[in-house]
Write an enzyme that holds these catalytic residues in place. Structure first.
Site: not given
Ligand code: PMP
Length: 359
Positions: A102, A171, A195
């Protein structure tokens, strides 16, 4: 029958929340229609929106000089929004810690808009740890410093909050509301909802007031925190159902004792699983001790030819979504707030039995 759900996201939601939504689905607040079918500007929905904001402020002790925004585009939208909103006031440089999948995505997006300096990376050991605080240095002249406190795929959690001169951006998609945080240490906190907050379709951002005037010129209106803040997150039609359901989750969380209670539970649930992994000759954790996530627990089988069988049998035992992310393989159990201790007990019992039969 509801099963134990270990999905990384969209993830398990608290059953009482789903039951309340079910009860209210056809006739919400006596209006003769559902919450999805009323104007976002109606007094009834505005109350939902305001209450959700206040409850989130209470849960995380958000100081009054922070805006609480409910946004669209998920956390991925914020990968773009962060550079767009912060790189326009002097420095066009951003600093990052690269801790896994991420962080990599956030870095890649920021590189499109400015200079990115990766001050620390755990790539040397396959992103199996969080770089220690004394292993890196911030230059002090960046527009912001970004990190990912919990890597959802790698299962790596930072045990510390970086101390930097510039605004700290986090994040928190897979860790928000699982423990108390000192919001004042951050300039920006953002998280996708699916989550620990609610269903997918909405993201939350906490923005310190003074950071609302730093955007690049020509920022897309839909990415501007300032526009969102001035419009109470209703510059355009918001995802009303996701907002409503997130509000129900916040109320449920308050009833459970808030983030202090969630942190205790997260410690107990993850400890039970890690203790089992460490005691097993067949299952193991690929994450280094000291960096192990309390929310996402990846694990591997000693013989990966048994992966498929493990997944088939665990599903049959009522344990859902244990498959690891497609990019890393193996297994992963996500232990968010709505996953009860009994789920972990059932998982460990299943794993012990599987090991006894197959190892
Ligand atoms: N950052 C993290 C730490 C994540 O776990 C996720 C999704 N699993 C995201 C960003 C991306 O999120 P989204 O699918 O809501 O764009």
């Amino acid at each position: 029958m509801r099963k134990f759900n270990f999905c990384a996201g969209p993830a398990a939601l608290p059953q009482p929340v789903l039951e309340q939504a079910q009860r209210e689905l056809l006739d919400w607040q006596g209006l003769g229609c559902s919450v999805m079918e009323v104007s976002h500007r109606s007094p009834e929905f505005v109350e939902v929106a305001e209450r959700a904001e206040q409850d989130l402020r209470d849960l995380l002790s958000v100081p009054s000089n922070y805006k609480v925004l409910f946004l669209q585009g998920g956390a991925t939208g914020q990968f773009s929004a962060v550079p767009w909103n912060l790189l326009g006031a002097g420095s066009s440089k951003a600093e990052f810690i690269h801790s896994g999948s991420w962080a990599a995505k956030a870095i890649k997006e920021a590189r499109r808009y400015g200079e990115v300096n990766v001050v620390a990376s755990s790539e040397d050991r396959n992103f199996s740890y969080a770089p220690a605080a004394d292993s890196w240095q911030s230059s002090g002249d960046a527009a912001y410093f970004h990190y990912t406190p919990n890597e959802t795929i790698g299962g790596v959690e930072f045990g510390y909050v970086p101390e930097v001169e510039c605004p700290l951006v986090a994040d928190m998609s897979s860790t928000i509301l699982s423990q108390p945080i000192e919001v004042e240490k951050f300039g920006v906190i953002y998280a996708g909802a699916q989550k620990n907050i609610g269903p997918s379709g909405i993201a939350v951002a906490l923005i310190r007031d003074d950071l609302l005037d730093r955007s690049l010129e020509n920022i897309p209106r839909s990415l501007s925190w300032k526009v969102a803040a001035e419009a109470g997150s209703m510059d355009n039609t918001p995802p009303t159902f996701a907002w409503y359901l997130s509000g129900l989750v916040f109320q449920w969380l308050k009833g459970q004792g808030g983030v202090d209670a969630m942190a205790k539970q997260a410690d107990a649930k993850s400890k039970m699983l890690y203790d089992f992994l460490d005691s097993s000759d067949f299952f193991s954790s690929p994450v280094e001790e000291g960096s192990r996530s309390r929310m996402n627990v990846p694990f591997v089988l000693a013989d990966d030819r048994l992966d498929k069988q493990f997944l088939i049998e665990s599903e049959e035992a009522g344990l859902l979504s244990l498959k690891g992310h497609r990019s890393v393989g193996g297994m992963r159990a996500s232990l968010y707030n709505a996953v009860p201790m009994e789920a972990v007990e059932a998982l460990v019992a299943f794993m012990a039995d599987f090991e006894a039969r197959k190892a």
